[in-house]
Every structure is written in C-alpha cells, then in structure tokens.
Design an enzyme around this catalytic site. Structure first.
Site, short mmCIF file in Angstrom:
data_model
loop_
_atom_site.label_atom_id
_atom_site.label_comp_id
_atom_site.label_asym_id
_atom_site.label_seq_id
_atom_site.Cartn_x
_atom_site.Cartn_y
_atom_site.Cartn_z
N GLU A 273 38.65 43.90 36.73
CA GLU A 273 37.91 42.65 36.61
C GLU A 273 36.53 42.87 35.98
O GLU A 273 36.15 42.15 35.06
CB GLU A 273 37.72 42.01 38.01
N ASP B 49 41.19 44.76 41.14
CA ASP B 49 40.07 43.89 41.49
C ASP B 49 39.28 44.64 42.56
O ASP B 49 39.76 44.82 43.69
CB ASP B 49 40.57 42.55 42.03
N ILE C 175 36.58 43.97 44.34
CA ILE C 175 36.41 43.12 45.53
C ILE C 175 37.02 41.77 45.21
O ILE C 175 36.46 40.99 44.43
CB ILE C 175 34.94 42.93 45.94
N ASP C 176 38.17 41.48 45.79
CA ASP C 176 38.71 40.14 45.69
C ASP C 176 38.17 39.38 46.90
O ASP C 176 38.37 39.79 48.05
CB ASP C 176 40.24 40.15 45.69
N THR D 20 34.71 38.01 46.40
CA THR D 20 33.29 38.41 46.28
C THR D 20 32.38 37.42 47.01
O THR D 20 31.39 37.82 47.63
CB THR D 20 32.89 38.54 44.80
N ASP E 283 43.66 39.45 40.36
CA ASP E 283 43.60 38.75 41.64
C ASP E 283 44.97 38.71 42.33
O ASP E 283 45.04 38.65 43.55
CB ASP E 283 43.16 37.29 41.45
#
Lengths: 279, 279
Positions: free
Chosen positions: B75, B96, B98-99, B101, B225
């Site tokens: 990402e 990702d 941090i999915d 955020t 995601d």
C-alpha cells in the site's frame, strides 16, 4: 427524602455486582457457543433468547435474596410484565442480561452483561462484563473507571473532524426512525474521521471510556442499556449528556458520550435528536 | 505460461509469511500505545502514519532478501511511487502494513497486518494478524482457514432478513460516493438484522470467515486490503465475489463475501454497485 448509603455498603454492593457479573458471564459464555433459540420483540430485528431471560432470572434471584428491600429493573422482566418503569431514590439494581443480543445470536463476541446501581436516581456503580472477551469494565462514582483493573481515560479529542464516532442502525424498522438515524450516520461520516458500529450500547460507552473511539450517540435505547456504561464513560473523563446537550435523562431513551465538552457540543449541533418517548 | 510452485515451496512461503506477520505485529503493537504522527492521503479521512511506512519497509526488506525474483505490492510503496499496479503470474507478496489505519490512529484495537501471496494471479496464502488482540488468521488454498490454529467456518446463513452485514462508511469524502454508500447502508439496515462497522477490510473478511457476522461488502478498497482476507473467508466456506455477482476481480477495488451463495445473490440484488475504477 434522599436515601443515604454508607461507604461500607457501597463497597459491598460493588463486590456483589462483580460476583453476579461473573456468574452471568459464565452462563452467557457457555451459551455463546451453542445453537440459540430466538424470539422477536418490537420488530423482526429486536431479538431475545432464552439466555437473556435465564441470566436475568438468575441475577435477580441472587440479588433479591441479598437485598429484599432494594428495587430491581431488568430488560426482560419489563418486556414480560409490560409494567411502566419507575425509578425511585431507593438503591436500584438495573440489569441488561445480554446487551448486544443480536451479536449474541450471530456469534459476534461483543456481548455484555450490564449492571448499574442507582441511589437517589443517580448511577453510583457500573459494571459491564464481556465474557467472551473476558473484559470487565467497572466504575464507582468518584473513583475512576477500569478495564480488568487498569485505569481508563477517554481520548481527549476536541475536534469532530478528527474524531471516530460510534453510532448504530438500531433495531427499530419504523421507516421514519430508520430514515432519521441514517441521516445522522450520513452527517457523521461526512463530518468525522469515520463511524464504527459494534451493536452494543454498553460496550460502545466502554469503548469511549477507554479512548477507542471518541464519541457515541444513540437514540431508542433504555436505561438498562446505558446506565452502567455512562458511569464508566464519565468516570473515565468523558462527557455524558442528553444528545440535545442538556443533562442526561435516564428515562429519555437516548444518550451521548464524548471525550470532551467541545466534541459533545459539535455532535449536539450536528445530529437530528429523535424523540423516542419516555420510558 | 502459468508459474509452477512446488508444495515444499508453498510450505516455506507460509512459514515465512507467519514470521513476517509476527515481526510486523511487534512493531504495530509497540507503536499502538504511543503518540502517532499522522499524515493524510486522498482525503482528510484517509490516514497514514510513520508506522505504516516503517512496517512495509521492514517487511519488504526481509522478503526481498529471501526472494529476490518475486514480485511485491504494498500500500505505502504504491502511494509513494504512484506507479500503476501490475499483477503478474509470478509469486507476488501483497502487503497492507496496517489495515485499519484510522483504528490505529484512534487506539481502536482492530488493526491488522495483511499479507497475501498470489501465484498465477490467484491468492494461495493469506495471513491477517491483529497484534493488539493477538489474533492470527491464516489460510492456504485448499487447506481451510484458521484463527490461532482453530479451524474456521462461516455462518451458513441463507436469509438476508436474518443476517448481520458488515459494511463501512469508508474514507472517501466525495459527496456522490458517500451518498451511494449511505444509500447501501440504509438498504442493509432495513433488509437485515443489522449492520456492523469495524473499520478494517481484512478484519471484516476474517469475521465473516469465523461466522461472526454473515456477510460483508465494500467499495473503494484495494488488492492489499482484501487479497489475504478473501482467501481466509473462502477457505472458511464463504462465497467471495465481485459485489455485482460476477467473479471477484483483484484490481476492481471492491469485494463481497457472504456465508452462502443465496445470501451473496440477495446482497448483489440489493446494493448499488459503485464503480471505483480499476487499479
């Protein structure tokens, strides 16, 4: 004349509240993994299970034996008897046996046993226990709020634009109510960092208490859904109000909790304040 | 020509994926408790932190040393370089960092490290790790889905009227997109037992996988995601589709997961299918 409760009595009530929450939690946790027998109440989305009823019956039997002179208000007893709610100055144990029944039915872990004690119509003890997650939220008036013994503090967020706001679609399927709630959600999405929905009023108030989310507003809930959580939120530093901005009214079926007074005001100004009638 | 990957290689990729997820989780969990430095991307609600960037950099450095011939999609790298995404038949590690955020920024525990591996443009391994909750969701193609080693099974719900559907307001603040998403939420609230919003696509897919909620649909997300979560959901028995009902398209920025084909069809019929453009 206001009722006087001595410190040692309060400490005892608190100990008993924790004990009954643990007992209730065992029943809920055990039933959580099994098939559920579901019935509906005010709408096809307003659910009740035999576990809600069994937990309330167990908790009240236990408490009434200990405190025969106290008053008791429970979600399922109220639904069964259809009696008008009456909150008096007497010590009153207010129970939602499962807050988040839809979560319970759908094996979603955010299910709570909620127990608030009021004296002189004010919450003095609040216990919200999520047995599946083993999260015990507690508060005593003037003594702070805790999660499994760890002190909680709300987020301190002052700006709605930078806030996450918890809100719910709710269980009413009245088109006018749904329309107004969805208008509120639309306004919240546009005005903030985003919305979250967890399906439990009591847990939502605890999330605001711990600063996991900055605010929460809901219309259509009852005293048993929010009396414990509101004390936990306010003892963690959050502001608890009626959504219109006036003092919270335990019988008015709505509540707003926000990390700061400024955030509470911005939400009061933004939202349509649904009048759900008084209990 | 399709790429062939041997069983022992797959097993090794899976071991490495778990290892990198644990490493990423440590960094995320440590940063979760601290002050966050926040920047915005496509809108005031599309957030990024130094932790997102640091975790992706760390993960890619680790993986590229092990697999210099593989492809990598992330990402934050994509946001930084602005390069057009290209998914090839080669083994591709899709991250990702941090999915969720916004959850991370707001100290809301539902934050994931998401890692999917595709070969021949199909996900073969999915790992979604929620370090704050220590929940490790895993799947390998054809071998089922697991949460901390325990096998997952989606709910089996066939009737939308009795379903809980996960959906999100999302981070776009384009009025037309918000309007359509809120119309979808309105339709879902009216048609079902209720909606939930947790703020993480990867975690939402894992919730459908474990039967905590019956379905999930979202428009505006990206391959990083949902590529890991979609394998976890489908390996747990859920149906994963494009929201329109056609085959899922990893580049089309939208996904639908439902416990059963019947529930998927009811959702496809109900929702406005936002065209978010292809990546």
């Amino acid at each position: 004349m206001p009722v006087e409760v001595l410190d040692h009595q309060l400490r005892e009530y608190y100990t008993v509240a924790l004990e009954v929450a643990r007992k209730a939690g065992e029943v809920i946790k055990d039933a959580f993994k099994k098939e559920k027998t579901i019935d509906t109440k005010s709408s096809a989305a307003d659910l009740v299970t035999v576990t809600d009823q069994a937990v309330e019956k167990m908790a009240f039997a236990f408490l009434k034996e200990k405190y025969p002179s106290h008053k008791f208000i429970g979600e399922e007893t109220t639904a069964e008897t259809g009696e008008k709610l009456q909150l008096t100055d007497d010590p009153t144990w207010i129970i939602d046996p499962i807050d988040g029944t839809t979560n319970f039915v759908h094996s979603i872990p955010e299910v709570c046993f909620s127990l608030g004690i009021t004296v002189n119509k004010e919450p003095i003890i609040g216990v919200v226990y999520l047995p599946v997650l083993d999260q015990m939220y507690t508060a005593q008036k003037g003594q702070g709020a805790f999660l499994n013994g760890e002190k909680l503090k709300s987020s301190g967020q002052t700006d709605l634009k930078k806030a996450v706001v918890i809100c719910e679609g709710g269980s009413s399927r009245d088109p006018d109510i749904v329309e107004k709630k969805l208008t509120n959600i639309h306004r919240l999405v546009t005005a903030s960092h985003g919305i979250r929905s967890y399906g439990s009023a009591a847990a939502n108030l605890c999330r605001v208490a711990q600063g996991a989310g900055d605010a929460y507003a809901e219309y259509g809930i009852h005293i048993w859904d929010f009396v414990a959580g509101m004390l936990i939120a306010s003892e963690a530093g959050a502001v608890v109000k009626d959504p219109s901005g006036s003092e919270v009214d335990l019988m008015s079926r709505r509540v707003l909790a926000a990390a700061t007074p400024s955030l509470a005001t911005q939400l009061s100004d933004l939202l349509i304040h649904l009048d759900m009638g008084r209990d």
